[in-house]
Write a protein that holds these residues in place. Structure first.
Motif, mmCIF file in Angstrom:
data_model
loop_
_atom_site.group_PDB
_atom_site.id
_atom_site.type_symbol
_atom_site.label_atom_id
_atom_site.label_comp_id
_atom_site.label_asym_id
_atom_site.label_seq_id
_atom_site.Cartn_x
_atom_site.Cartn_y
_atom_site.Cartn_z
ATOM 1 N N ASN A 237 16.986 23.560 -23.319
ATOM 2 C CA ASN A 237 15.826 23.200 -22.510
ATOM 3 C C ASN A 237 14.594 23.915 -23.063
ATOM 4 O OD1 ASN A 237 15.903 25.855 -21.449
ATOM 5 N ND2 ASN A 237 17.250 25.218 -19.791
ATOM 6 N N VAL A 238 13.442 23.645 -22.477
ATOM 7 C CA VAL A 238 12.193 24.138 -23.050
ATOM 8 C C VAL A 238 12.107 25.659 -23.002
ATOM 9 C CG1 VAL A 238 9.682 24.107 -22.818
ATOM 10 C CG2 VAL A 238 10.980 21.988 -22.565
ATOM 11 N N GLN A 239 12.574 26.270 -21.931
ATOM 12 C CA GLN A 239 12.556 27.724 -21.815
ATOM 13 C C GLN A 239 13.991 28.230 -21.870
ATOM 14 O OE1 GLN A 239 10.388 28.460 -18.175
ATOM 15 N NE2 GLN A 239 8.433 28.493 -19.258
ATOM 16 N N SER A 240 14.399 28.670 -23.043
ATOM 17 C CA SER A 240 15.782 29.098 -23.221
ATOM 18 C C SER A 240 15.865 30.130 -24.318
ATOM 19 C CB SER A 240 16.669 27.895 -23.574
ATOM 20 O OG SER A 240 16.308 27.391 -24.850
ATOM 21 N N GLN A 243 15.328 28.724 -27.786
ATOM 22 C CA GLN A 243 13.934 28.605 -28.205
ATOM 23 C C GLN A 243 13.433 29.928 -28.770
ATOM 24 O OE1 GLN A 243 13.842 25.316 -28.251
ATOM 25 N NE2 GLN A 243 11.841 25.161 -27.305
ATOM 26 N N GLY A 270 14.001 20.829 -25.243
ATOM 27 C CA GLY A 270 13.711 21.950 -26.127
ATOM 28 C C GLY A 270 13.755 21.546 -27.588
#
Length: 371
Positions: A237-240, A243, A270
């Motif tokens: 996901n975008v905030q992981s 990342q 992500g």
């Protein structure tokens, strides 16, 4: 490898220095550049130390000059396959010397020769889809066939699948963990950890006895990326944490690869963001091997990293149906083909799943998973 008392005493000085509050990787390296070794650091005068570190740290170092070797460390190092690799050792991974804050030492369990083998990181979500895990395992398998060591973090989901893929290929794999090496986290991966020790390597910069702490995992990610030529993100996901690993890899000058997915899946967002930012889109093994200029395979067997459209995951019938659907709209006929269930069974389950708010009925006789 047998370790003698002198070596244990020397390595204890590294651990003792690294355990002092305020001495992180960069400060440790500054001290080494100034004095050459932990022994010389402990032997230096307070005035000499103050030229490199604060007065408080200088006082602590000076007061600890006569510290005895750690019994706990000595016992751990005496066990088979256990090592402490320092910046002064020839086995220390050369790739980590290229990053801005290399760990001064690494606890290691397994085959030290892997530390300087060409490697690639494979990371992704702990809550991965069945297809995501299959992709991670397949890419790891094929990349091992090209001579790469697979580096990941032993976490649930994509990490575990990447390690398993490497082991299935009889290849090399390194797990970089966020705990002490006398602890296996997650406990579910205890057997996998044992397999990696037998055929690969587990690494940690954290002292023995360090439990799982959220702040440790982003820190260890710089080692995962630093060991590698590139980093493949399978699902995120975008905030992981994945990342974070990709960002660190980019800062370290490593190649970034990402597998795209459904625009409806949060686990694809992500990867899509990374691709927008310049990561190389990957949908087959050649996308990586060509970028890294790896030698082509000698056999003509099709790559197992191609997306496996027709394989059905295990589990209950409803779970099977949900996992098969993915997040893209699918007609009833396709779901029947992929699951191997009858039209009546699939239709009945779709109606129940729609009532539960898990599936949406779309125009044209199509269905879509929505959660």
């Amino acid at each position: 490898m047998t370790i003698n008392r002198e070596e244990i005493a020397e390595k204890s000085l590294w651990v003792s220095l690294g355990s002092i509050s305020g001495i992180g990787s960069q400060t440790f390296c500054h001290l080494l550049k100034a004095f050459g070794s932990p022994y010389n650091i402990y032997a230096a005068s307070i005035s000499q130390l103050k030229e490199v570190v604060s007065a408080n740290i200088a006082n602590v170092i000076s007061n600890g000059a006569n510290q005895e070797p750690s019994n706990e460390l000595a016992q751990w190092l005496a066990a088979p396959n256990n090592h402490l690799v320092t910046l002064a050792d020839p086995e220390y991974p050369k790739a980590l010397l290229e990053i801005s804050d290399p760990p001064p030492y690494l606890y290691a369990k397994g085959n030290l020769a892997l530390l300087n083998q060409s490697s690639i990181a494979i990371v992704g979500s702990r809550n991965a889809s069945v297809q995501g895990e299959k992709n991670a395992e397949a890419f790891a398998y094929d990349l091992c066939q090209h001579g790469l060591c697979i580096v990941s973090g032993l976490a649930l989901g994509i990490d575990g699948a990447a390690h398993r893929g490497a082991l299935k290929a009889n290849g090399a794999t390194i797990a970089v963990v966020g705990t002490g090496l006398d602890i296996v986290y997650p406990a579910k991966h205890r057997e996998l950890a044992h397999q990696i020790v037998e055929r690969g390597l587990i690494l940690s910069e954290f002292p023995l006895g360090t439990p799982s702490k959220p702040q440790n995992f982003p820190k260890r990610n710089r080692i995962i990326s630093g060991l590698s030529l590139g980093c493949l993100v399978v699902e995120a996901n975008v905030q992981s944490g994945s990342q974070i690993t990709a960002r660190m890899a980019a800062e370290q000058g490593r190649e970034i690869f990402a597998i795209p997915g459904s625009i409806h899946s949060p686990m694809s967002k992500g990867c899509h963001q990374l691709i927008k930012q310049g990561a190389k889109l990957v949908d087959c093994i050649q996308d990586i091997t060509e970028e890294l200029k790896l030698q082509p395979r000698l056999d003509t067997t099709p790559s197992s990293a191609q997306v496996q459209q027709g394989s059905a995951p295990s589990g209950s019938s409803e779970q099977l149906l949900l996992e098969t659907m993915g997040f893209d709209p699918s007609p009833l006929e396709r779901l029947v083909t992929l699951t191997g269930l009858t039209v009546a069974e699939v239709s009945s389950m779709l109606m129940l799943l729609e009532l539960d708010g898990k599936v949406a009925s779309l125009s044209g006789g199509q269905y879509q998973k929505i959660m």
